[in-house]
Motif scaffolding. Structure first.
Motif, PDB file in Angstrom:
ATOM      1  N   GLN A 593     -56.617  91.893  40.274  1.00  0.00           N
ATOM      2  CA  GLN A 593     -57.711  92.852  40.359  1.00  0.00           C
ATOM      3  C   GLN A 593     -58.402  92.826  41.724  1.00  0.00           C
ATOM      4  OE1 GLN A 593     -57.070  95.029  38.001  1.00  0.00           O
ATOM      5  NE2 GLN A 593     -59.164  95.120  37.195  1.00  0.00           N
ATOM      6  N   SER A 594     -58.378  91.686  42.383  1.00  0.00           N
ATOM      7  CA  SER A 594     -59.002  91.579  43.708  1.00  0.00           C
ATOM      8  C   SER A 594     -58.083  92.046  44.823  1.00  0.00           C
ATOM      9  CB  SER A 594     -59.440  90.130  43.966  1.00  0.00           C
ATOM     10  OG  SER A 594     -58.305  89.275  44.028  1.00  0.00           O
ATOM     11  N   GLY A 595     -56.826  92.341  44.473  1.00  0.00           N
ATOM     12  CA  GLY A 595     -55.893  92.848  45.477  1.00  0.00           C
ATOM     13  C   GLY A 595     -55.111  91.778  46.212  1.00  0.00           C
ATOM     14  N   ARG A 615     -56.533  97.772  38.608  1.00  0.00           N
ATOM     15  CA  ARG A 615     -56.136  97.829  40.028  1.00  0.00           C
ATOM     16  C   ARG A 615     -54.813  98.579  40.184  1.00  0.00           C
ATOM     17  NH1 ARG A 615     -55.744  98.175  45.120  1.00  0.00           N
ATOM     18  NH2 ARG A 615     -54.677  96.617  46.358  1.00  0.00           N
TER      19      ARG A 615
END
Length: 702
Positions: A593-595, A615
Motif C-alpha cells: 500500500q505504501s508503494g 494501491r
C-alpha cells in the motif's frame, strides 16, 4: 523720422545670438564633463574634445556598427543616452523560408498526400523590414550595399553586416519534404551550426496548420460492432488524419484505454483492399484475433505464424482487405516474404520492442513497405529520448533526422541542466513531436469519467510447443484410463486430468514439479510458457506506468515459481499464501500500500478475502477458478471502497485448451455453466466420455 507725418516702420528682427550664448558657463562645463565620461567608455568620442566646438563627429563604418551595438549599451550604463533620428529604421530581420521549388506539393487541402510528391523544397533566407518581407529587388539593393545604412522604402535602414551576407547568399539549399515538414513544425532550422527561425509558406504552411489544429470530429465506421468512447473517437480521428497524409503516428495510450479497438476502427475506416499487417508479441496473437472477430465480424483475419504460415490469397477473394497477424520473431525470419506483399497499413503493437533502432527486429520492420505506419505502445519513452526517435523514425521516416543529429540538437539540450535552455529545448522538441504522438493517461481530464470503474479483459495466449506436447500426452493417456473406470475412481481420474491440464497451461515446470535455482533446482522458466510471456509483457507495461498489480494463482507452487522468475528479472515482488503468519501478512499489505513493492503475488484461497489492496490498479488472474464468484472476491481486494483509480482485470486463458472452453461456457451462460457456478469443477466429473474428450482436447487456433 520721415516727412508726411507717417508712422515709423517696425524695427528689423534681431539676429540670433552667438552659439556660445545658448549655454551658461555651468552648462558648458557639465557638457564637457559628460563628454569626457563618455569618451572613457567609447574612445571615438575623444575626438570631439579636440574640437573648439564639439558639435559634429564623422564616424567610420566600423565605428557606426559599434555605436549601433555594444557601444550604445556601455554609454547607457555610463549615464549617456544615444538618440537616433526617428526616420532611421532598425527593424530589419532575417528568417529562413521553406517554399516549393516549382509548384506546391500536395497537401491535405487538395486530397493528395504531402509525401506523394518527390519534389524538393527551396530553403532560402528572407529579410523583412518591420515584419514585411523585402522584394527580390530590395534584397539585391541590400546585397550590393557597402555601407552600414541603406535607403529602403524611402527611409534609412541600419544594416547589420550579417544581414548583408544573407542577402548576398540567399540560397540555403534544397530540402526533402520530410525535412521541410520538420522545419515547419519546430519553427527553427540549423544553419551553419546556428539555430535560426524558419517560416513555411504555401502548401507546407497549410499542412503545418492542419497538423497543429488537429483532426475534425468523425463518427465510428460502418461494420464496427462497438461503441467508441469520446476519447477513442478522437484517437480514431487523429490516426485517420495522420495515415491519410502518409505521415504515420504513435498512439501511446495507457493500458486499458482501447488501443486495439481504435486500430480496428481505423482499418474499417480506411477500407483498403490491401490487408493490414499487425506485428505483435506472440502472447498477444490470440487477443488480436478475438478482438477483430468481436469488433469487426466478417473481416477476414489470419495468423502468419508457425510452420504452415502462408500469405496466399490476400490480394483477391474472401481474404482480401483483412488482417494478417504475425510476431516480432516471425518478422525477423520472414521479412523478405512480408516485404513482397502489398500492405494497406502496418501496425507495430507493443512497439517498445523496436525501441533499439539497431536491433534485428527494428531493421526487419523498416523493410516492410506501406503507405501507413502506426505504432501502439503504452510506454513510448522508457529510458531516453533515443527510444522516442526510434518509434517516430519508423512511423514517419526522416522526420527527426539522423539519430546522431537528433541527440545533439534535441536530446542533449532537453537533458541540459540549464533551466531556461532546457525549457526552450523541450518546447522546440514538443512542437516537432506533438503532432505525431498521441499520449493519453487514465488520469487525464475527460478520460477517467468515461472509464468504467472496473474493466475486465480475457487474454488468450498460445501454448508453447513443450506445453502442447505435454497437454496432448496427458489427455491421451488419462482419457484411456477414464474410459475403463467407473464411480469414484473415474471421478478421481477426471479431477486429476483437469488439475494436470491446468498446471500444464500455467507452466511445464509446475506440472513436472521442477524447482528453480532459488528453490534448490536448476529449472529454466523463461520461454516455456505462453502465460509467463504475457505476464512479463503486462508487468513491463504496468511498471513503466508506475502502476501496481495483484497476481492471483490457485497454486502456491506456481506462485513460488513466479516469485523466483521475478526475482531473476530484478522485479520487486512479494508472495502471500496460506502459510504466511498474520504479522507478516500485515507487513506485506503495508509495504504494498505504501508503494515499496509494486507486484503482489497471492494464493487465491489465502488472499481471496479480507485484504484491502487499493494501491493496485491492475489484477491478474494467472489461472482460472471454475467459479467466477471466487475470482470476483479476489478482484475486490483492489476494487473496493477507497479505490480512486480505474481497475483493470486481466484473465489469462490458454488458447484452445480446457481453460478456453470453460471460459466460453461461462460467457455464453450455458446450462453447464450454471452447474459449474454452483458446484465448481466437480460438475465436470459427471460428463460422458465423449463430452469430456470434447472439453479437454487441444484445438489448434485457426
Amino acid at each position: 523720422r520721415g516727412g508726411g507725418g507717417g508712422a515709423a516702420p517696425p524695427p528689423p528682427p534681431s539676429a540670433p545670438p552667438p552659439r556660445d550664448d545658448l549655454f551658461g558657463p555651468r552648462a558648458r562645463i557639465d557638457a564637457v564633463l559628460a563628454l569626457r565620461r563618455a569618451a572613457r567608455v567609447w574612445q571615438p568620442l575623444g575626438r570631439l574634445l579636440e574640437r573648439d566646438v564639439p558639435d559634429v563627429l564623422a564616424l567610420t563604418e566600423d565605428e557606426l556598427y559599434e555605436l549601433l551595438g555594444p557601444a550604445a549599451t556601455r554609454l547607457a550604463d555610463a549615464g549617456v543616452a544615444v538618440h537616433w533620428p526617428r526616420e532611421l529604421a532598425r527593424s530589419l530581420s532575417a528568417s529562413a523560408v521553406v517554399r516549393p521549388a516549382l509548384s506546391a506539393p500536395g497537401s491535405a487541402t487538395d486530397g493528395t498526400t504531402f509525401f506523394d510528391s518527390e519534389e524538393l523544397l527551396r530553403f532560402n533566407w528572407r529579410l523583412a523590414l518591420d515584419g514585411d518581407p523585402l522584394t527580390e529587388r530590395e534584397m539585391d539593393t541590400l546585397a550590393e550595399s557597402h555601407r552600414p545604412i541603406v535607403r529602403l522604402r524611402d527611409q534609412w535602414v541600419v544594416v547589420d553586416p550579417d544581414l548583408v551576407r544573407k542577402a548576398r547568399k540567399r540560397e540555403l539549399g534544397l530540402l526533402e519534404p520530410v525535412d521541410a515538414l520538420a522545419v515547419a513544425l519546430s519553427g527553427t532550422a540549423e544553419v551553419d551550426g546556428e539555430t535560426v527561425r524558419a517560416v513555411p509558406v504555401g502548401a507546407l504552411a497549410a499542412l503545418r496548420d492542419r497538423l497543429v489544429a488537429g483532426p475534425e470530429d468523425i463518427t465510428a465506421p460502418a461494420g464496427l460492432d462497438a461503441t467508441l468512447r469520446d476519447y477513442q473517437l478522437r484517437g480514431l480521428a487523429w490516426l485517420d488524419l495522420m495515415t491519410s497524409l502518409g505521415l504515420g503516428g504513435c498512439l501511446a495510450d495507457d493500458m486499458g484505454l482501447g488501443k486495439t479497438v481504435t486500430l480496428i476502427a481505423l482499418h474499417l475506416r480506411r477500407a483498403r483492399r490491401a490487408p493490414t499487417l499487425v506485428v505483435c508479441p506472440a502472447s498477444l496473437l490470440g487477443n488480436w484475433q478475438r478482438e477483430i472477430r468481436r469488433f469487426a465480424p466478417g473481416v477476414p483475419v489470419r495468423r502468419f505464424h508457425g510452420a504452415d504460415r502462408s500469405l496466399d490469397g490476400l490480394d483477391a477473394g474472401p481474404d482480401a482487405g483483412g488482417f494478417v497477424l504475425t510476431t516480432y520473431g516471425t518478422l525477423r525470419t520472414s521479412a523478405p516474404r512480408l516485404a513482397g506483399q502489398e500492405w494497406g497499413m502496418v501496425v507495430a503493437d507493443e512497439a517498445q520492442h523496436v525501441k533499439n533502432p539497431f536491433s534485428a527486429t527494428a531493421k526487419a520492420l523498416r523493410t516492410i513497405p506501406t503507405p501507413a505506419r502506426v505504432a501502439l505502445t503504452g510506454t513510448p519513452v522508457e529510458n531516453n529520448l533515443s527510444e522516442l526517435w526510434a518509434l517516430l523514425d519508423w512511423t514517419t521516416p526522416g522526420l527527426l533526422g539522423p539519430l546522431k543529429t537528433f541527440r545533439s540538437r534535441h536530446a542533449r539540450a532537453v537533458e541540459n541542466n540549464e533551466e531556461i535552455e532546457n525549457e526552450e529545448a523541450v518546447e522546440r522538441l514538443a512542437r516537432l513531436v506533438r503532432p505525431f504522438l498521441l499520449r493519453r493517461r487514465k488520469s487525464d481530464p475527460g478520460i477517467v469519467p468515461e472509464l468504467p470503474p472496473k474493466t475486465e479483459s480475457d487474454h488468450p495466449v498460445a501454448l508453447t510447443r513443450e506445453q502442447a506436447s505435454l497437454y496432448e500426452a496427458v489427455v491421451r493417456e488419462t482419457m484411456a484410463q477414464i474410459e475403463g473406470a467407473e464411480g469414484i475412481a473415474r471421478r478421481g481420474l477426471v479431477m486429476k486430468l483437469l488439475t494436470s491440464l491446468k498446471q500444464i497451461c500455467n507452466h511445464p515446470a509446475q506440472y513436472l514439479k521442477e524447482q528453480t535455482a532459488k528453490g534448490g533446482g536448476t529449472a529454466r522458466l523463461a520461454g516455456r510458457s505462453g502465460k509467463l510471456a504475457l505476464l512479463d509483457e503486462l508487468l513491463d507495461t504496468i511498471l513503466a506506468e508506475d502502476g501496481a498489480v495483484l497476481v492471483f494463482t490457485q497454486y502456491v507452487t506456481m506462485a513460488r515459481l513466479l516469485a523466483d522468475h521475478l526475482a531473476a528479472r530484478a522485479i520487486p515482488a512479494q508472495l502471500l499464501h496460506g502459510g504466511t503468519p498474520v504479522a507478516e501478512r500485515e507487513r506485506m499489505v503495508d509495504r504494498f500500500q505504501s508503494g515499496d513493492v509494486p507486484v503482489f503475488l497471492l494464493s487465491l484461497k489465502a488472499a481471496g478475502t479480507g485484504l484491502n489492496l487499493t494501491r493496485a490498479g491492475h489484477v491478474v488472474h494467472f489461472d482460472r477458478w471454475w467459479n467466477p464468484a471466487v475470482e470476483e472476491q479476489a478482484t475486490d481486494r483492489a476494487y473496493r471502497i477507497g479505490q480512486t483509480q480505474p481497475v483493470q482485470v486481466h484473465r489469462l486463458i490458454a488458447e484452445g485448451t480446457v481453460e478456453d472452453r470453460i471460459a466460453e461456457m461461462l460467457r455464453a451462460k450455458r446450462a453447464l455453466a450454471d452447474a459449474v457456478l454452483g458446484s465448481g469443477e466437480a460438475a465436470l466429473t459427471e460428463l460422458t466420455d465423449r463430452e469430456l474428450a470434447d472439453l479437454v482436447s487441444l484445438r489448434r487456433p485457426s
